[in-house]
Write a protein that holds these residues in place. Structure first.
Motif, PDB file in Angstrom:
ATOM      1  N   ALA A 126      51.378  37.563  39.054  1.00  0.00           N
ATOM      2  CA  ALA A 126      51.628  36.289  38.387  1.00  0.00           C
ATOM      3  C   ALA A 126      50.447  35.841  37.543  1.00  0.00           C
ATOM      4  O   ALA A 126      50.568  34.876  36.785  1.00  0.00           O
ATOM      5  CB  ALA A 126      51.955  35.219  39.436  1.00  0.00           C
ATOM      6  N   TYR A 127      49.318  36.522  37.648  1.00  0.00           N
ATOM      7  CA  TYR A 127      48.114  36.110  36.931  1.00  0.00           C
ATOM      8  C   TYR A 127      47.888  36.973  35.699  1.00  0.00           C
ATOM      9  O   TYR A 127      48.262  38.148  35.656  1.00  0.00           O
ATOM     10  CB  TYR A 127      46.898  36.185  37.853  1.00  0.00           C
ATOM     11  CG  TYR A 127      46.914  35.133  38.932  1.00  0.00           C
ATOM     12  CD1 TYR A 127      46.443  33.848  38.684  1.00  0.00           C
ATOM     13  CD2 TYR A 127      47.427  35.407  40.196  1.00  0.00           C
ATOM     14  CE1 TYR A 127      46.465  32.866  39.662  1.00  0.00           C
ATOM     15  CE2 TYR A 127      47.459  34.427  41.186  1.00  0.00           C
ATOM     16  CZ  TYR A 127      46.976  33.162  40.905  1.00  0.00           C
ATOM     17  OH  TYR A 127      47.028  32.194  41.876  1.00  0.00           O
ATOM     18  N   ALA A 128      47.236  36.384  34.699  1.00  0.00           N
ATOM     19  CA  ALA A 128      46.914  37.094  33.465  1.00  0.00           C
ATOM     20  C   ALA A 128      45.897  38.202  33.747  1.00  0.00           C
ATOM     21  O   ALA A 128      45.198  38.193  34.773  1.00  0.00           O
ATOM     22  CB  ALA A 128      46.356  36.116  32.427  1.00  0.00           C
ATOM     23  N   VAL A 132      42.384  38.259  38.415  1.00  0.00           N
ATOM     24  CA  VAL A 132      42.230  38.604  39.829  1.00  0.00           C
ATOM     25  C   VAL A 132      40.854  39.218  40.117  1.00  0.00           C
ATOM     26  O   VAL A 132      40.133  38.731  41.007  1.00  0.00           O
ATOM     27  CB  VAL A 132      43.369  39.531  40.304  1.00  0.00           C
ATOM     28  CG1 VAL A 132      43.088  40.042  41.720  1.00  0.00           C
ATOM     29  CG2 VAL A 132      44.702  38.793  40.261  1.00  0.00           C
ATOM     30  N   PRO A 133      40.421  40.283  39.403  1.00  0.00           N
ATOM     31  CA  PRO A 133      39.086  40.829  39.718  1.00  0.00           C
ATOM     32  C   PRO A 133      37.957  39.840  39.467  1.00  0.00           C
ATOM     33  O   PRO A 133      36.992  39.782  40.238  1.00  0.00           O
ATOM     34  CB  PRO A 133      38.980  42.046  38.786  1.00  0.00           C
ATOM     35  CG  PRO A 133      40.003  41.849  37.726  1.00  0.00           C
ATOM     36  CD  PRO A 133      41.105  41.087  38.371  1.00  0.00           C
ATOM     37  N   LEU A 134      38.073  39.035  38.419  1.00  0.00           N
ATOM     38  CA  LEU A 134      37.035  38.038  38.146  1.00  0.00           C
ATOM     39  C   LEU A 134      36.992  36.975  39.239  1.00  0.00           C
ATOM     40  O   LEU A 134      35.916  36.469  39.580  1.00  0.00           O
ATOM     41  CB  LEU A 134      37.273  37.383  36.786  1.00  0.00           C
ATOM     42  CG  LEU A 134      36.886  38.217  35.567  1.00  0.00           C
ATOM     43  CD1 LEU A 134      37.376  37.549  34.296  1.00  0.00           C
ATOM     44  CD2 LEU A 134      35.375  38.423  35.507  1.00  0.00           C
ATOM     45  N   THR A 135      38.134  36.637  39.794  1.00  0.00           N
ATOM     46  CA  THR A 135      38.174  35.647  40.869  1.00  0.00           C
ATOM     47  C   THR A 135      37.466  36.176  42.111  1.00  0.00           C
ATOM     48  O   THR A 135      36.780  35.420  42.817  1.00  0.00           O
ATOM     49  CB  THR A 135      39.619  35.258  41.201  1.00  0.00           C
ATOM     50  OG1 THR A 135      40.242  34.712  40.031  1.00  0.00           O
ATOM     51  CG2 THR A 135      39.669  34.213  42.308  1.00  0.00           C
ATOM     52  N   PHE A 136      37.575  37.470  42.365  1.00  0.00           N
ATOM     53  CA  PHE A 136      36.860  38.036  43.512  1.00  0.00           C
ATOM     54  C   PHE A 136      35.355  38.099  43.252  1.00  0.00           C
ATOM     55  O   PHE A 136      34.557  37.960  44.189  1.00  0.00           O
ATOM     56  CB  PHE A 136      37.421  39.418  43.865  1.00  0.00           C
ATOM     57  CG  PHE A 136      38.649  39.346  44.726  1.00  0.00           C
ATOM     58  CD1 PHE A 136      38.540  39.199  46.097  1.00  0.00           C
ATOM     59  CD2 PHE A 136      39.916  39.397  44.165  1.00  0.00           C
ATOM     60  CE1 PHE A 136      39.661  39.122  46.902  1.00  0.00           C
ATOM     61  CE2 PHE A 136      41.050  39.311  44.952  1.00  0.00           C
ATOM     62  CZ  PHE A 136      40.926  39.168  46.332  1.00  0.00           C
ATOM     63  N   VAL A 137      34.949  38.270  42.005  1.00  0.00           N
ATOM     64  CA  VAL A 137      33.525  38.177  41.671  1.00  0.00           C
ATOM     65  C   VAL A 137      33.035  36.748  41.892  1.00  0.00           C
ATOM     66  O   VAL A 137      31.951  36.520  42.432  1.00  0.00           O
ATOM     67  CB  VAL A 137      33.271  38.623  40.219  1.00  0.00           C
ATOM     68  CG1 VAL A 137      31.801  38.401  39.851  1.00  0.00           C
ATOM     69  CG2 VAL A 137      33.651  40.083  40.026  1.00  0.00           C
TER      70      VAL A 137
END
Length: 293
Positions: A126-128, A132-137
Motif C-alpha cells: 500500500a506504500y509508495a 518501507v525501507p526508508l521507514t526502517f532506517v
C-alpha cells in the motif's frame, strides 16, 4: 589509580567534570537540550526542503527523508558527538554495571510479540516505492537516539548520582514519556498527547527492563528500532490509531500499548538494586574520564 589517576582528574576539562558528576537535574537538562536541538533541526530541515512534503510523512519517499530521517540523523550526530566528547562509549555500550532478574525477560517477550504481529500483518504494497525501507532506517535512528539518550545518558547520570534502580527506572521512563509531549506542537489534541505520553512511559519502562536483563544498551536500541517502524507502517502514521480495514494481526498488536503500561506499574513495585551496592555489580563500571584505566 595513584599518581596517574590524580593527573587525569586534575587534567579533566570543565565540560567533563560537569557531566561526570551525575544528578537528576543534569539528566533533565540533557533531555531538554536534546529535544530543543532536535526540534530546531526539524524546523531547519523543514525550512530548507519541506515545501513539497506531504502532510502524511509516509505518503512518499521524499517526505520520509525530509520529515523524519534528516532530523533524526542530526539528532544522532549530536548525541554521538556528546558521548564522544565525554569518552562515555565504554560506559554506555559496554556491559551494564548491574544485571536484572529472570522475571524481567517478560519485557523482552511482550515487546517482541507486537513487532512480530505487525511485521506479518502489514500491507507493505500500500506504500509508495522506497517508503518501507526508508521507514526502517528511520526506526533505526529512532532506536539509537531515544535509547542512547534515555536508557544511556540519562540512566548513567542517575546512577552516578547514587540513585537506586527504582528511581532510575521511573525517572528515565518519565523523561522518555515527556519527550513525546512535544507532539502538542504539531497540533495533536491534549487527550491524544497525554495518552501518547502514558504509553511512552510504559514502553520506556519495558526498555529499561530490557537493558537490565540483557546487560547491554544494544538490545533496547534494536527492539525500539523495530517497534517504531512496524507501528508506523501498520497504522499509517505517527502516534495514531490505525485507519481503514486492519488485518487481524495488527488488531492483536494494538492492545500491547496497554499491556506495556500495566506491566510497567507492576514492575515498578518489583525493581530492586543500586549500582555500587554490595553484590550488585556484575560487570565493570566505567566513569567517563577514567574508563580506560
Amino acid at each position: 589509580m595513584g599518581e596517574r589517576g590524580t593527573r587525569a582528574g586534575t587534567g579533566a576539562n570543565a565540560w567533563s567534570r560537569f557531566w561526570n558528576r551525575g544528578s537528576w537535574w543534569k539528566a533533565l537538562l540533557a533531555a531538554v537540550a536534546y529535544l530543543a536541538l532536535f526540534l530546531g533541526g526539524s524546523r531547519l530541515v523543514g525550512l530548507l526542503w519541506g515545501a513539497d512534503v506531504a502532510p502524511n510523512p509516509f505518503a512518499d519517499a521524499r517526505s520520509v527523508v525530509v520529515a523524519l530521517l534528516l532530523p533524526l540523523l542530526i539528532g544522532a550526530v549530536v548525541l554521538l558527538a556528546f558521548v564522544a566528547s565525554l569518552r562515555w562509549f565504554p560506559a554506555l555500550f559496554g556491559p551494564q554495571p548491574i544485571r536484572g532478574r529472570g522475571w524481567m525477560w517478560i519485557a523482552v517477550v511482550v515487546t517482541l510479540v507486537p513487532i512480530a504481529l505487525r511485521l506479518f500483518g502489514t500491507d507493505y504494497g500500500a506504500y509508495a516505492a522506497g517508503v518501507v525501507p526508508l521507514t526502517f532506517v528511520v526506526g533505526l535512528l529512532v532506536g539509537l537516539t531515544e535509547e542512547l539518550l534515555t536508557r544511556g545518558i540519562v540512566v548513567k547520570l542517575l546512577r552516578d548520582a547514587g540513585h537506586g534502580e527504582i528511581a532510575v527506572a521511573v525517572v528515565s521512563s518519565a523523561l522518555f514519556g515527556l519527550l513525546h509531549a512535544s507532539n502538542a506542537l504539531g497540533g495533536q489534541s491534549p487527550v491524544l498527547v497525554l495518552t501518547t505520553v502514558l504509553f511512552a512511559f510504559g514502553f520506556g519502562l519495558m526498555m529499561y527492563l530490557v537493558l537490565r536483563v540483557t546487560g547491554s544498551l544494544i538490545w533496547p536500541i534494536l527492539i525500539h528500532a523495530l517497534t517504531d517502524p512496524t507501528t508506523f507502517l501498520a497504522t499509517g502514521g505517527i502516534d495514531v490509531a490505525g485507519t481503514g480495514q486492519e488485518s487481524v494481526l495488527n488488531q492483536l498488536a494494538g492492545p500491547f500499548n496497554i499491556v506495556f503500561v500495566v506491566f510497567a506499574v507492576i514492575a515498578i513495585c518489583c525493581i530492586r538494586g543500586r549500582v555500587g551496592a554490595p553484590g550488585a555489580a556484575t560487570a565493570p563500571r566505567y566513569d567517563g574520564m577514567h574508563a580506560a584505566e
